[in-house]
Design a protein around this motif. Structure first.
Motif, PDB file in Angstrom:
ATOM      1  N   GLU A 138       0.815  -1.221   0.000  1.00 36.12           N
ATOM      2  CA  GLU A 138       0.000   0.000   0.000  1.00 36.12           C
ATOM      3  C   GLU A 138       0.843   1.263   0.000  1.00 36.12           C
ATOM      4  O   GLU A 138       0.316   2.363  -0.158  1.00 36.12           O
ATOM      5  CB  GLU A 138      -0.958  -0.001   1.196  1.00 36.12           C
ATOM      6  N   TYR A 139       2.164   1.119   0.198  1.00 36.14           N
ATOM      7  CA  TYR A 139       3.072   2.264   0.189  1.00 36.14           C
ATOM      8  C   TYR A 139       4.035   2.132  -0.983  1.00 36.14           C
ATOM      9  O   TYR A 139       4.446   1.026  -1.347  1.00 36.14           O
ATOM     10  CB  TYR A 139       3.864   2.344   1.505  1.00 36.14           C
ATOM     11  N   SER A 140       4.424   3.290  -1.544  1.00 30.44           N
ATOM     12  CA  SER A 140       5.365   3.297  -2.669  1.00 30.44           C
ATOM     13  C   SER A 140       6.081   4.637  -2.703  1.00 30.44           C
ATOM     14  O   SER A 140       5.685   5.598  -2.028  1.00 30.44           O
ATOM     15  CB  SER A 140       4.633   3.051  -3.995  1.00 30.44           C
ATOM     16  N   ILE A 141       7.168   4.705  -3.473  1.00 28.85           N
ATOM     17  CA  ILE A 141       7.921   5.941  -3.648  1.00 28.85           C
ATOM     18  C   ILE A 141       7.231   6.797  -4.712  1.00 28.85           C
ATOM     19  O   ILE A 141       6.883   6.301  -5.792  1.00 28.85           O
ATOM     20  CB  ILE A 141       9.372   5.645  -4.073  1.00 28.85           C
ATOM     21  N   ALA A 142       7.010   8.064  -4.395  1.00 27.17           N
ATOM     22  CA  ALA A 142       6.349   8.966  -5.349  1.00 27.17           C
ATOM     23  C   ALA A 142       7.167   9.080  -6.630  1.00 27.17           C
ATOM     24  O   ALA A 142       8.407   8.997  -6.611  1.00 27.17           O
ATOM     25  CB  ALA A 142       6.146  10.339  -4.721  1.00 27.17           C
ATOM     26  N   ALA A 143       6.482   9.281  -7.734  1.00 27.49           N
ATOM     27  CA  ALA A 143       7.148   9.330  -9.033  1.00 27.49           C
ATOM     28  C   ALA A 143       8.150  10.474  -9.119  1.00 27.49           C
ATOM     29  O   ALA A 143       9.171  10.369  -9.809  1.00 27.49           O
ATOM     30  CB  ALA A 143       6.100   9.445 -10.142  1.00 27.49           C
ATOM     31  N   LEU A 167      13.630  -0.217   1.535  1.00 27.18           N
ATOM     32  CA  LEU A 167      13.333   0.874   2.456  1.00 27.18           C
ATOM     33  C   LEU A 167      12.263   0.401   3.427  1.00 27.18           C
ATOM     34  O   LEU A 167      11.337  -0.313   3.037  1.00 27.18           O
ATOM     35  CB  LEU A 167      12.842   2.108   1.687  1.00 27.18           C
ATOM     36  N   TRP A 168      12.393   0.825   4.687  1.00 23.37           N
ATOM     37  CA  TRP A 168      11.427   0.430   5.711  1.00 23.37           C
ATOM     38  C   TRP A 168      10.560   1.626   6.060  1.00 23.37           C
ATOM     39  O   TRP A 168      11.061   2.699   6.370  1.00 23.37           O
ATOM     40  CB  TRP A 168      12.149  -0.098   6.943  1.00 23.37           C
ATOM     41  N   ASP A 173       3.380   6.936  11.168  1.00 23.61           N
ATOM     42  CA  ASP A 173       3.785   8.295  10.817  1.00 23.61           C
ATOM     43  C   ASP A 173       3.916   8.502   9.313  1.00 23.61           C
ATOM     44  O   ASP A 173       4.138   9.625   8.865  1.00 23.61           O
ATOM     45  CB  ASP A 173       5.123   8.635  11.482  1.00 23.61           C
ATOM     46  N   VAL A 174       3.804   7.417   8.544  1.00 18.46           N
ATOM     47  CA  VAL A 174       3.864   7.453   7.081  1.00 18.46           C
ATOM     48  C   VAL A 174       5.137   8.166   6.614  1.00 18.46           C
ATOM     49  O   VAL A 174       5.091   9.185   5.930  1.00 18.46           O
ATOM     50  CB  VAL A 174       2.603   8.126   6.482  1.00 18.46           C
ATOM     51  N   LEU A 175       6.262   7.631   7.003  1.00 21.67           N
ATOM     52  CA  LEU A 175       7.558   8.114   6.538  1.00 21.67           C
ATOM     53  C   LEU A 175       8.564   6.974   6.599  1.00 21.67           C
ATOM     54  O   LEU A 175       8.340   5.960   7.259  1.00 21.67           O
ATOM     55  CB  LEU A 175       8.024   9.316   7.367  1.00 21.67           C
TER      56      LEU A 175
END
Length: 257
Positions: A138-143, A167-168, A173-175
């Motif tokens: 559900e999480y990914s690196i922004a384009a 990456l963890w 905190d969504v970071l």
């Protein structure tokens, strides 16, 4: 305005003032008793003798219902540092100096607390709080941001120690919290490093840390399970790499002037 007086020398205002005095003294006594839950009773630093201040030097045990570890008696367990540190002078308050490798012994700035050896959980869903991106789809690196996965990882001596594997992410905190580095052969293994201690060179596609040298990086604390990190392991990893800013090289321990 009605004026209430109980005698010619005592009235409601004076009663309120005296009540405040009594309650304030009770509050001070309560706080002074509660702040003795850790570090009391006092032990003399030089001769090791017990110093009893008064019969109420320590309060009655209090039980905390923690989210991790269940009911716990107040006053955490401390690590045994016997044989790892020595005072340079036999006077109270003298700083303790490491006897061996301070990074390996986890003393001074590299120290850690004995936290619960369990995963931290999110408050609402009660799932693992810090996980690698490979198990958190559900999480990914922004384009518009760079993705350092696959980049070389360099230590403070500019030597390549491995490749950034993942990456963890902190789900609460969504970071991003950590970089997972796959170290080079023949002793290939997983090393976690706080992402705040890493610099990135987008042109060279390299991740760098000035915290520790290459050999020290390869000796960093390991995780018991590849895809989870416990509260205790978080403290160990953070303390190790933070301590490198003082203990990685001998000249870092000396004064700047």
């Amino acid at each position: 305005m009605t004026y209430v007086a109980y005698s010619t020398q005592f009235d409601l205002a004076l009663l309120s003032l005296y009540t405040f005095y009594v309650l304030f003294v009770i509050l001070i006594m309560y706080l002074r008793n509660e702040d003795r839950r850790e570090g009391f009773p006092l032990v003399h630093e030089v001769n090791g003798q017990l110093q009893v201040l008064n019969p109420r030097s320590a309060p009655k045990p209090k039980v905390w219902n923690l989210a991790h570890g269940g009911p716990t008696v107040a006053g955490r367990e401390e690590r045994a540092l016997d044989g790892l540190l020595t005072p340079p002078a036999r006077v109270p308050g003298a700083p303790a100096l490491p006897l061996g490798d301070p990074l390996a012994d986890a003393v001074g700035p590299a120290s850690y607390a004995l936290r619960a050896d369990v995963q931290d959980l999110t408050y609402d869903a009660k799932v693992a709080k810090i996980v690698p991106l490979r198990v958190a789809p559900e999480y990914s690196i922004a384009a518009e941001d760079f993705d350092p996965r696959g980049w070389y990882m360099l230590a403070a001596d500019k030597r390549v120690v491995g490749v950034v594997k993942d990456l963890w992410v902190d789900r609460s905190d969504v970071l991003l919290r950590y970089l997972e580095v796959e170290t080079s052969a023949p002793n290939a293994r997983q090393v976690m490093i706080p992402i705040g201690l890493v610099n990135f060179d987008r042109r060279k596609r390299e991740a760098m840390t000035s915290s520790v040298l290459a050999d020290q990086f390869l000796a960093a604390p390991a995780l018991k399970t590849p895809e989870q990190i416990t509260l205790l392991e978080e403290d160990k990893v953070s303390g190790y790499f933070a301590g490198g800013y003082m203990y990685a090289t001998p000249n870092r321990q000396e004064p700047a002037l």
